[in-house]
Design a protein around this motif. Structure first.
Motif, PDB file in Angstrom:
ATOM      1  N   ASP A 266       1.746  -4.732   7.031  1.00  0.00           N
ATOM      2  CA  ASP A 266       0.681  -4.056   7.748  1.00  0.00           C
ATOM      3  C   ASP A 266       1.040  -2.608   7.988  1.00  0.00           C
ATOM      4  N   ARG A 267       0.111  -1.740   7.661  1.00  0.00           N
ATOM      5  CA  ARG A 267       0.378  -0.322   7.815  1.00  0.00           C
ATOM      6  C   ARG A 267      -0.475   0.300   8.919  1.00  0.00           C
ATOM      7  N   TYR A 268      -1.383  -0.500   9.456  1.00  0.00           N
ATOM      8  CA  TYR A 268      -2.317   0.032  10.447  1.00  0.00           C
ATOM      9  C   TYR A 268      -1.664   0.060  11.825  1.00  0.00           C
TER      10      TYR A 268
ATOM     11  N   ILE B 269      -0.146   8.269   4.090  1.00  0.00           N
ATOM     12  CA  ILE B 269       0.419   7.393   5.122  1.00  0.00           C
ATOM     13  C   ILE B 269      -0.464   7.422   6.367  1.00  0.00           C
TER      14      ILE B 269
ATOM     15  N   LEU C   2      -3.607   8.090   6.523  1.00  0.00           N
ATOM     16  CA  LEU C   2      -4.870   7.389   6.233  1.00  0.00           C
ATOM     17  C   LEU C   2      -4.751   5.895   6.534  1.00  0.00           C
ATOM     18  N   VAL C   3      -3.719   5.250   6.012  1.00  0.00           N
ATOM     19  CA  VAL C   3      -3.629   3.800   6.223  1.00  0.00           C
ATOM     20  C   VAL C   3      -3.125   3.451   7.618  1.00  0.00           C
TER      21      VAL C   3
ATOM     22  N   ARG D 257      -8.110   0.649   9.245  1.00  0.00           N
ATOM     23  CA  ARG D 257      -7.810  -0.717   8.827  1.00  0.00           C
ATOM     24  C   ARG D 257      -8.182  -0.864   7.354  1.00  0.00           C
ATOM     25  N   PHE D 258      -7.357  -1.608   6.617  1.00  0.00           N
ATOM     26  CA  PHE D 258      -7.572  -1.658   5.178  1.00  0.00           C
ATOM     27  C   PHE D 258      -8.968  -2.149   4.792  1.00  0.00           C
ATOM     28  N   PRO D 259      -9.497  -3.182   5.481  1.00  0.00           N
ATOM     29  CA  PRO D 259     -10.869  -3.598   5.141  1.00  0.00           C
ATOM     30  C   PRO D 259     -11.868  -2.448   5.267  1.00  0.00           C
TER      31      PRO D 259
ATOM     32  N   ILE E   5     -11.153   0.717   4.696  1.00  0.00           N
ATOM     33  CA  ILE E   5     -10.966   1.564   3.510  1.00  0.00           C
ATOM     34  C   ILE E   5     -11.757   0.974   2.343  1.00  0.00           C
TER      35      ILE E   5
ATOM     36  N   HIS F  44     -14.451  -0.782   2.596  1.00  0.00           N
ATOM     37  CA  HIS F  44     -15.858  -0.441   2.853  1.00  0.00           C
ATOM     38  C   HIS F  44     -16.164   0.984   2.404  1.00  0.00           C
TER      39      HIS F  44
ATOM     40  N   ALA G 238     -10.596  -6.689  -2.005  1.00  0.00           N
ATOM     41  CA  ALA G 238     -10.683  -7.395  -0.721  1.00  0.00           C
ATOM     42  C   ALA G 238      -9.990  -8.754  -0.806  1.00  0.00           C
TER      43      ALA G 238
ATOM     44  N   TYR H 221      -6.246  -8.263  -0.897  1.00  0.00           N
ATOM     45  CA  TYR H 221      -5.686  -7.972   0.419  1.00  0.00           C
ATOM     46  C   TYR H 221      -5.587  -9.252   1.244  1.00  0.00           C
TER      47      TYR H 221
END
Lengths: 236, 263, 311
Positions: B7-9, B128, B130-131, B135-137, B139, B141, B157, B160
């Protein structure tokens, strides 16, 4: 009481292997809460996959009084809410919201209705504050409850659950049992959890080797220890 | 679970977090493009570009040094750029002998080398950020909105979602392999390379079959909820005024860097 | 953490804008074709299949095994994806994998993602599928052997393309980049070949139906054989040229306006910049490259035969 689901003389074989269903018939009435038990390989999951036409064998399936055909498949799928055993198969979207919205969206509902359905379904499983969570962050118990919400959002007439309590720790299992008790909906639940059967379901169907070998009052079936042993089951 | 390490968020409610994901994707790409466009040795422009990055860091509530701490991941790749030190004509700075070669570092070579590293170092930090703030979902979207084909965003999706599930399976397979590969003291353990490769290949094969069977079950779960070959998505994002303004402002500033860098 | 990036992921900053944009254009065209093809032939089941296969490739890249001297072999997966999913679906799956690695893990840049997808997702798939397609009706042993060669070559093609892009961007010296990239990846490619062959042989043993007639694997046309052969020929011919006689290529790049004359011509700065163990004429090195490829082919056929016997 109206009959919401019935199956007549259903036969099915996987590829060329031995038959998985060998003439299954059953009827569920509105408000019934029915347990489906039997050893592994008895045909429980196969039967469940027939109830909304994912598998299609010989015989007839009636949903809400209508015979299941290719044409009324979408309507039937909205009426029979099927929840699979492994929540990681059931929850295939990145977020909880997207997963619960998947059913209503694919029924072609307008956006506002979809949003409302998601709220209601998450409320029903007591998970409304999980709306924006990501599925991979949930515990198994949470995933199981969200999995139920993903079909509740389609407003089904009947809920069909495959092994809902498998893999849960005692507390998560208790939460789930309470949830199932409270949901005011017809239910067919396959399980190996005989204490769950005893506690929650007045009626039990026993399957073995592709056949229904008993269908009756849970109390009576659970009292017959010899019968249970013959079919690989245990008295709770 | 191990895979949480993916997880990067970083949860927060900062200005940057609240921006529409499209804004962040567009600005990030523009920023990286701008760094790539700046000529070698445009130190002032690189400096301004760095300040922009620090400012974005600060606006994200993650701390001004947030991306700095994570910014060295691309550094090993710098090895491939080392040859420019010697291969670009210019005034020699120093000469040394390495194996068969006499190598001369030139001033032009050094300039190019440093510029490449700075571009890379700045760009990776914006990615970095940005993520860390999206949240990746979301991104995904944003990519949908930016006209990336649905089939591709859908695959991303799914990737992920199941990344975490399958990586856990890989960990289990690797652990099972470890548990069974005991070494006796003084004896060379582990068999030949080909044998080890085959064990790894069998693991990959097994993982493939499990994944394949899982895709069957997932397909069934999708069918059960009304999927009929066409995917509908609901996309909760709407551009607000502040999103448009931020995009415009950021793009103008980035454009200014180009002017500064080329004067 | 086990996650170790494959050394082909170019970060942002290492390719110039021209090269980045050119490869984005090529990649977008190829992805567009892949989207059109898969949308047309799309069984509704293919969407979850491709999605989960992308997660599979991602996860399978983490399976590693020690090779020698601290290096470890692992999978890039392009050839494997192409063989089990068919070429177009394979391209989309690899694109998704590389996109997530770049977007989420900064493993590979964003502006240079077009080049990364081209190197690791398009070339590898074309070679992997093209070779495999040419022996589709042959014995399992032959298929495995050819898949092994294709896996190795696909990595070499990706490495060569990476080296050329770095050189065109003025980031690396041509000769050094090509030699370094190819020699490192000649080893990495062996890991790729071993895992690909073993994984395929596992699938042949357990679920041959997934690779047989009517499967996604059999969907690509014969044109892929041509594509695979042409790309491989370019690799086999270009590598020795670039490593032994870079002048010619540099001349072409300068003429095409890719690089200015000033930044090439390393020979003026470093007069004795040649590797003693490589031949000096292009012809001899091309021959060496062909012999090398034949040796690998021979080893792979033997390995494939022995795998078939034991399974």
């Amino acid at each position: 009481m109206t009959n919401v689901l019935s199956v007549h003389d259903l036969h099915f074989s996987y590829h060329d292997h031995h038959p998985a269903l060998r003439g299954v018939s059953l009827t569920l009435c509105e408000g019934d809460k029915v347990a489906l038990v039997g050893p592994n390989g008895a045909g429980k999951s196969t039967l469940m996959l027939h109830l909304n036409g994912i598998l299609r064998g010989q015989g007839e399936v009636f949903v809400g009084g209508e015979r299941l055909t290719r044409d009324n498949l979408p309507a039937a799928r909205a009426m029979v809410g099927l929840v699979f055993q492994n929540p990681d198969d059931q929850l295939f979207s990145p977020t909880v919201f997207e997963d619960v919205a998947f059913g209503p969206l694919h029924m072609g509902l307008p956006k506002d209705e979809v949003l409302a359905r998601v709220e209601t379904a998450l409320n029903a499983v007591r998970m409304s504050n999980y709306r924006d969570r990501m599925s991979h962050h949930l515990s198994v118990g949470e995933k199981k409850r969200i999995a139920i919400a993903t079909v509740l959002s389609m407003n089904p007439q009947i809920l069909v659950l495959d092994e809902p309590s498998a893999g849960l720790d005692p507390r998560a299992r208790r939460t789930l049992i309470n949830l199932l008790r409270e949901l005011p909906i017809t239910m067919l639940v396959s399980t190996h959890d005989m204490r769950l059967v005893e506690e929650l379901f007045p009626r039990t169907i026993v399957m073995d080797e592709g056949l229904i070998v008993a269908d009756g009052m849970t109390k009576e079936i659970l009292a017959d220890e010899k019968f249970l042993n013959e079919h690989g089951l245990e008295k709770p | 679970m191990h895979s949480d390490a993916f997880d990067r968020y970083h949860e927060s409610n900062s200005f940057v977090h609240r921006l529409d994901p499209r804004v962040k994707v567009i600005v990030t790409i523009a920023y990286i493009l701008s760094n790539a466009l700046l000529p070698d040795g445009a130190w002032l422009a690189f400096g301004l570009s760095w300040l922009f990055l620090l400012f974005a860091n600060a606006l994200s509530n993650l701390g001004v040094g947030f991306t700095f701490k994570r910014s060295f991941i691309a550094l090993p790749f710098a090895l491939v750029a080392i040859t420019v030190l010697f291969s670009i004509p210019g005034n020699p700075i120093s000469t040394f002998r390495f194996l068969f070669w006499d190598l001369t570092i030139t001033d032009m070579g050094l300039l190019r080398f440093e510029s490449i590293l700075i571009r890379s170092w700045l760009s990776v930090q914006m990615a970095i950020l940005l993520v860390a703030t999206t949240r990746f979902p979301d991104i995904v979207h944003a990519l949908e909105h930016l006209r990336v084909p649905t089939i591709l965003t859908t695959i991303i999706a799914f990737l992920y979602r199941y990344l975490f599930v399958l990586v856990d399976e890989v960990f289990r397979l690797l652990r099972a392999r470890e548990a069974r590969s005991a070494a006796v003291a003084g004896v060379r353990a582990g068999g030949s390379v080909a044998w080890r490769g085959r064990v790894a290949g069998n693991m990959a094969g097994q993982l493939f079959l499990r994944s394949y069977e899982r895709s069957d079950r997932v397909y069934n779960a999708m069918l059960a909820r009304g999927y009929s070959g066409h995917l509908n998505t609901i996309n909760p994002h709407e551009m607000r005024r502040v999103d448009y303004l931020t995009t415009a402002l950021a793009l103008i500033v980035i454009l200014l860097f180009q002017l500064v860098g080329r004067l | 953490m086990h996650y170790s990036p494959a050394p082909l992921h170019i970060p942002d900053g290492f390719l110039n804008v021209t090269v980045s944009v050119i490869f984005w254009v090529i990649t977008v065209i190829m992805i567009g074709m892949a989207v059109a093809r898969t949308n047309k032939s799309l069984g509704e089941k293919q969407v979850p299949l491709m999605g989960i296969m992308a997660a599979f490739i991602f996860a399978a890249q983490m399976i590693n095994f020690p090779v020698a001297g601290g290096t470890s072999g692992h999978l890039l997966g392009g050839a494997l994806a192409a063989i089990v999913l068919g070429p177009w679906a394979g391209m989309l799956v690899m694109t998704a994998v590389i996109a997530v690695q770049g977007l989420l893990f900064q493993d590979g840049g964003l502006l240079v993602m077009g080049a990364n997808i081209f190197n690791m997702g398009l070339l590898t798939v074309a070679i992997g599928y093209g070779f495999y397609r040419s022996v589709m009706n042959k014995s399992t042993g032959t298929k495995l052997a050819v898949a092994g060669v294709a896996a190795w070559l696909s990595v070499m093609a990706g490495a060569l393309a990476t080296a050329l892009q770095l050189w065109l961007s003025g980031t690396s010296n041509l000769q050094t980049a090509v030699i370094a990239m190819l020699s490192v990846h000649a080893l990495i490619g062996i890991g790729e070949a071993l895992i690909t062959v073993a994984a395929l042989s596992f699938i042949f043993r357990t679920r041959p139906d997934l690779l047989g007639e009517g499967s996604a694997s059999a969907e690509g046309g014969r044109g892929w054989v041509m594509a695979g052969v042409v790309i491989s020929l370019i690799v086999v011919l270009l590598s020795p040229l670039a490593s032994a006689d870079p002048d010619g290529l540099e001349r072409v790049a300068i003429d095409m306006g890719f690089i200015d004359a000033g930044q090439s011509a390393p020979y003026q700065v470093i007069p004795d910049y040649t590797l003693p163990f490589l031949g000096t004429t292009p012809l001899s090195t091309i021959i060496a490259g062909v012999i090398g490829a034949l040796v690998v082919l021979g080893i792979a056929i033997l390995a494939g035969r022995s795998l078939q016997k034991t399974s």
